[in-house]
Every structure is written in C-alpha cells, then in structure tokens.
Design a protein around this motif. Structure first.
Motif, PDB file in Angstrom:
ATOM      1  N   MET A 174       0.853  -1.172   0.000  1.00 28.95           N
ATOM      2  CA  MET A 174       0.000   0.000   0.000  1.00 28.95           C
ATOM      3  C   MET A 174       0.900   1.237   0.000  1.00 28.95           C
ATOM      4  O   MET A 174       1.826   1.330   0.789  1.00 28.95           O
ATOM      5  CB  MET A 174      -0.889  -0.019   1.239  1.00 28.95           C
ATOM      6  CG  MET A 174      -1.590   1.293   1.448  1.00 28.95           C
ATOM      7  SD  MET A 174      -2.983   1.314   2.595  1.00 28.95           S
ATOM      8  CE  MET A 174      -2.299   0.898   4.143  1.00 28.95           C
ATOM      9  N   SER A 175       0.597   2.171  -0.862  1.00 32.98           N
ATOM     10  CA  SER A 175       1.376   3.401  -0.878  1.00 32.98           C
ATOM     11  C   SER A 175       0.536   4.540  -0.316  1.00 32.98           C
ATOM     12  O   SER A 175      -0.677   4.542  -0.442  1.00 32.98           O
ATOM     13  CB  SER A 175       1.836   3.724  -2.302  1.00 32.98           C
ATOM     14  OG  SER A 175       0.717   4.060  -3.090  1.00 32.98           O
ATOM     15  N   LYS A 176       1.196   5.470   0.285  1.00 27.60           N
ATOM     16  CA  LYS A 176       0.524   6.627   0.869  1.00 27.60           C
ATOM     17  C   LYS A 176       1.095   7.871   0.230  1.00 27.60           C
ATOM     18  O   LYS A 176       2.190   7.860  -0.303  1.00 27.60           O
ATOM     19  CB  LYS A 176       0.748   6.671   2.378  1.00 27.60           C
ATOM     20  CG  LYS A 176       0.187   5.442   3.065  1.00 27.60           C
ATOM     21  CD  LYS A 176      -0.171   5.740   4.471  1.00 27.60           C
ATOM     22  CE  LYS A 176      -0.766   4.490   5.079  1.00 27.60           C
ATOM     23  NZ  LYS A 176      -1.825   4.759   5.956  1.00 27.60           N
ATOM     24  N   ARG A 177       0.322   8.965   0.301  1.00 30.32           N
ATOM     25  CA  ARG A 177       0.826  10.236  -0.200  1.00 30.32           C
ATOM     26  C   ARG A 177       0.669  11.285   0.893  1.00 30.32           C
ATOM     27  O   ARG A 177      -0.162  11.150   1.789  1.00 30.32           O
ATOM     28  CB  ARG A 177       0.119  10.655  -1.481  1.00 30.32           C
ATOM     29  CG  ARG A 177      -1.343  10.986  -1.321  1.00 30.32           C
ATOM     30  CD  ARG A 177      -1.944  11.486  -2.639  1.00 30.32           C
ATOM     31  NE  ARG A 177      -3.376  11.635  -2.561  1.00 30.32           N
ATOM     32  CZ  ARG A 177      -4.010  12.696  -2.061  1.00 30.32           C
ATOM     33  NH1 ARG A 177      -3.335  13.706  -1.591  1.00 30.32           N
ATOM     34  NH2 ARG A 177      -5.328  12.730  -2.029  1.00 30.32           N
ATOM     35  N   SER A 178       1.445  12.301   0.799  1.00 34.39           N
ATOM     36  CA  SER A 178       1.410  13.386   1.771  1.00 34.39           C
ATOM     37  C   SER A 178       0.074  14.132   1.666  1.00 34.39           C
ATOM     38  O   SER A 178      -0.441  14.342   0.565  1.00 34.39           O
ATOM     39  CB  SER A 178       2.570  14.345   1.501  1.00 34.39           C
ATOM     40  OG  SER A 178       2.525  15.412   2.407  1.00 34.39           O
ATOM     41  N   LEU A 179      -0.467  14.501   2.812  1.00 30.83           N
ATOM     42  CA  LEU A 179      -1.717  15.244   2.866  1.00 30.83           C
ATOM     43  C   LEU A 179      -1.412  16.660   3.338  1.00 30.83           C
ATOM     44  O   LEU A 179      -0.729  16.830   4.356  1.00 30.83           O
ATOM     45  CB  LEU A 179      -2.698  14.568   3.841  1.00 30.83           C
ATOM     46  CG  LEU A 179      -4.064  15.223   4.008  1.00 30.83           C
ATOM     47  CD1 LEU A 179      -4.909  15.024   2.745  1.00 30.83           C
ATOM     48  CD2 LEU A 179      -4.791  14.634   5.205  1.00 30.83           C
ATOM     49  N   PRO A 180      -1.904  17.686   2.660  1.00 27.53           N
ATOM     50  CA  PRO A 180      -1.685  19.056   3.136  1.00 27.53           C
ATOM     51  C   PRO A 180      -2.251  19.217   4.548  1.00 27.53           C
ATOM     52  O   PRO A 180      -3.341  18.714   4.855  1.00 27.53           O
ATOM     53  CB  PRO A 180      -2.452  19.923   2.138  1.00 27.53           C
ATOM     54  CG  PRO A 180      -2.612  19.071   0.921  1.00 27.53           C
ATOM     55  CD  PRO A 180      -2.666  17.657   1.416  1.00 27.53           C
ATOM     56  N   LEU A 181      -1.522  19.906   5.398  1.00 28.79           N
ATOM     57  CA  LEU A 181      -1.950  20.078   6.791  1.00 28.79           C
ATOM     58  C   LEU A 181      -3.302  20.773   6.893  1.00 28.79           C
ATOM     59  O   LEU A 181      -4.047  20.555   7.848  1.00 28.79           O
ATOM     60  CB  LEU A 181      -0.884  20.828   7.574  1.00 28.79           C
ATOM     61  CG  LEU A 181       0.437  20.084   7.731  1.00 28.79           C
ATOM     62  CD1 LEU A 181       1.433  20.926   8.513  1.00 28.79           C
ATOM     63  CD2 LEU A 181       0.237  18.729   8.377  1.00 28.79           C
ATOM     64  N   SER A 182      -3.662  21.582   5.913  1.00 32.04           N
ATOM     65  CA  SER A 182      -4.968  22.253   5.929  1.00 32.04           C
ATOM     66  C   SER A 182      -6.122  21.268   5.792  1.00 32.04           C
ATOM     67  O   SER A 182      -7.270  21.622   6.030  1.00 32.04           O
ATOM     68  CB  SER A 182      -5.037  23.289   4.806  1.00 32.04           C
ATOM     69  OG  SER A 182      -4.943  22.639   3.544  1.00 32.04           O
ATOM     70  N   LYS A 183      -5.838  20.030   5.429  1.00 25.97           N
ATOM     71  CA  LYS A 183      -6.880  19.012   5.250  1.00 25.97           C
ATOM     72  C   LYS A 183      -7.048  18.107   6.474  1.00 25.97           C
ATOM     73  O   LYS A 183      -7.951  17.285   6.516  1.00 25.97           O
ATOM     74  CB  LYS A 183      -6.554  18.120   4.040  1.00 25.97           C
ATOM     75  CG  LYS A 183      -6.339  18.868   2.747  1.00 25.97           C
ATOM     76  CD  LYS A 183      -7.629  19.319   2.170  1.00 25.97           C
ATOM     77  CE  LYS A 183      -7.392  19.934   0.794  1.00 25.97           C
ATOM     78  NZ  LYS A 183      -8.553  20.587   0.273  1.00 25.97           N
ATOM     79  N   VAL A 184      -6.177  18.241   7.470  1.00 29.12           N
ATOM     80  CA  VAL A 184      -6.220  17.374   8.657  1.00 29.12           C
ATOM     81  C   VAL A 184      -7.558  17.487   9.380  1.00 29.12           C
ATOM     82  O   VAL A 184      -8.102  16.495   9.857  1.00 29.12           O
ATOM     83  CB  VAL A 184      -5.037  17.677   9.608  1.00 29.12           C
ATOM     84  CG1 VAL A 184      -5.217  16.985  10.951  1.00 29.12           C
ATOM     85  CG2 VAL A 184      -3.729  17.253   8.964  1.00 29.12           C
ATOM     86  N   TYR A 185      -8.112  18.687   9.440  1.00 29.50           N
ATOM     87  CA  TYR A 185      -9.371  18.895  10.141  1.00 29.50           C
ATOM     88  C   TYR A 185     -10.435  17.897   9.697  1.00 29.50           C
ATOM     89  O   TYR A 185     -11.178  17.345  10.497  1.00 29.50           O
ATOM     90  CB  TYR A 185      -9.864  20.327   9.932  1.00 29.50           C
ATOM     91  CG  TYR A 185     -11.282  20.541  10.383  1.00 29.50           C
ATOM     92  CD1 TYR A 185     -12.334  20.562   9.473  1.00 29.50           C
ATOM     93  CD2 TYR A 185     -11.592  20.679  11.731  1.00 29.50           C
ATOM     94  CE1 TYR A 185     -13.637  20.731   9.882  1.00 29.50           C
ATOM     95  CE2 TYR A 185     -12.891  20.846  12.149  1.00 29.50           C
ATOM     96  CZ  TYR A 185     -13.913  20.878  11.221  1.00 29.50           C
ATOM     97  OH  TYR A 185     -15.198  21.022  11.631  1.00 29.50           O
ATOM     98  N   GLY A 186     -10.531  17.636   8.403  1.00 29.96           N
ATOM     99  CA  GLY A 186     -11.542  16.723   7.881  1.00 29.96           C
ATOM    100  C   GLY A 186     -11.378  15.292   8.343  1.00 29.96           C
ATOM    101  O   GLY A 186     -12.314  14.514   8.311  1.00 29.96           O
TER     102      GLY A 186
END
Length: 178
Positions: free
Chosen positions: A1-13
């Motif tokens: 499984m590969s993961k990608r970086s998530l913008p910190l502004s999206k953590v709230y969701g």
C-alpha cells in the motif's frame, strides 16, 4: 500500500470532533446564532465541552461578556439553514428571522434554545484560561433537552471547505463503559 502526503490544511476533515452545532447567545438585547464545529467533550459528568470560537465572530464578544450559551444540535434536515447561519454575520442580520429559526426561552441561561433542533444544551463558561491564546472556552452543560419524537437523529459533520458528512448507520459493540 502506498501513501501520499496530505496538506496540513486538510487534517481537520480527518479529525472532525462531532456534529455541527448552532451556538446561541444573548447580549445587550440581541440574540444570535452561529454555526460551530470546533468542539470536543472534555468530561462526562458533569458534562464539560471545550469549543473554539474565532475572536472575529460576533458570538465571541457575547459569550465572553455573558459567559452563557446554548449548544443546539440540528439534524441533516436543517443543513441549508446551518450553512446559511455559518455564512452570515450576526452583526448584519437577524439569523433567527432570516433562516426561519424559532427561539425558545432556556431554563437556566439567557441565550435561547432553537426549537427546530433535536437537542439543546444550556451552558455556562467555567474556564477562560485558554481564550486569550487559543479562543478556547470550556463550557459546563447545566441542562440538556431532547426531542423524544426524533428517534434516529442524522447529524451533520463538517469535513471542511463546505463538505459535510451525515451520520449514518449505527452499530453496537460490547463495551465495559457505563
């Protein structure tokens, strides 16, 4: 499984704290309602709720001055009104009138209940130590109201950027908590 970086502004969701609520206040003869999703349970009994309210919000001044509010919990049927309240300033309009919400007198605080919401929590501010730094209020729930006719409330959960999830299927698993 590969993961990608998530913008910190999206953590709230990913960590949304619970159902969107409509916070009501009363100050200097004016009642107001604001949409709020930045809250968390802090203690079970007595129930304590922590919440963040921007210092720019009209309700911030009222809550800081009166130290009283009501957390009104709407169902998905009120989604358009919830979003409308969130996109409008109480400085400019009477949100109760504009969005067709009915204020009801509370038993223990000056802020009104919203009749259309399935649950209402009358609260007073019990801790403001984090207000100046984080706009974080700690509320003590003094009285709770529920509409017994609403058997399966489907609440709104804010995911950010105008995206909401509606509470769905309920499952029950073994628990040792009372």
């Amino acid at each position: 499984m590969s993961k990608r970086s998530l913008p910190l502004s999206k953590v709230y969701g990913l960590l949304e704290p619970g159902p969107v609520v409509l916070l009501t206040t009363a100050h200097k003869g004016k009642i107001n309602v604001m949409t709020m999703s930045w809250h968390t349970m802090m203690e079970f009994e007595p129930p304590l709720v922590g919440c963040v309210i921007s210092g720019r919000d009209f309700s911030f001044t009222a809550l800081k001055a009166t130290r009283q509010c009501v957390l009104n919990i709407p169902t998905a049927e009120l989604a358009a009104k919830v979003v409308g309240c969130g996109n409008t300033s109480g400085r400019l309009v009477d949100k109760f009138e504009t969005f067709g919400l009915t204020p009801l007198p509370a038993a223990l605080v000056g802020a009104p209940l919203i009749a259309e919401c399935y649950a209402n929590l009358e609260c007073r501010v019990v801790d403001t130590r984090l207000v100046n730094r984080y706009n974080f209020f700690v509320l003590d729930v003094l009285k709770a109201w529920i509409d017994p006719a609403c058997k399966d409330p489907r609440t709104l959960h804010h995911r950010g950027q105008g995206v909401f999830m509606v509470a769905g299927e309920t499952i029950k698993l073994p628990s040792k908590m009372k």
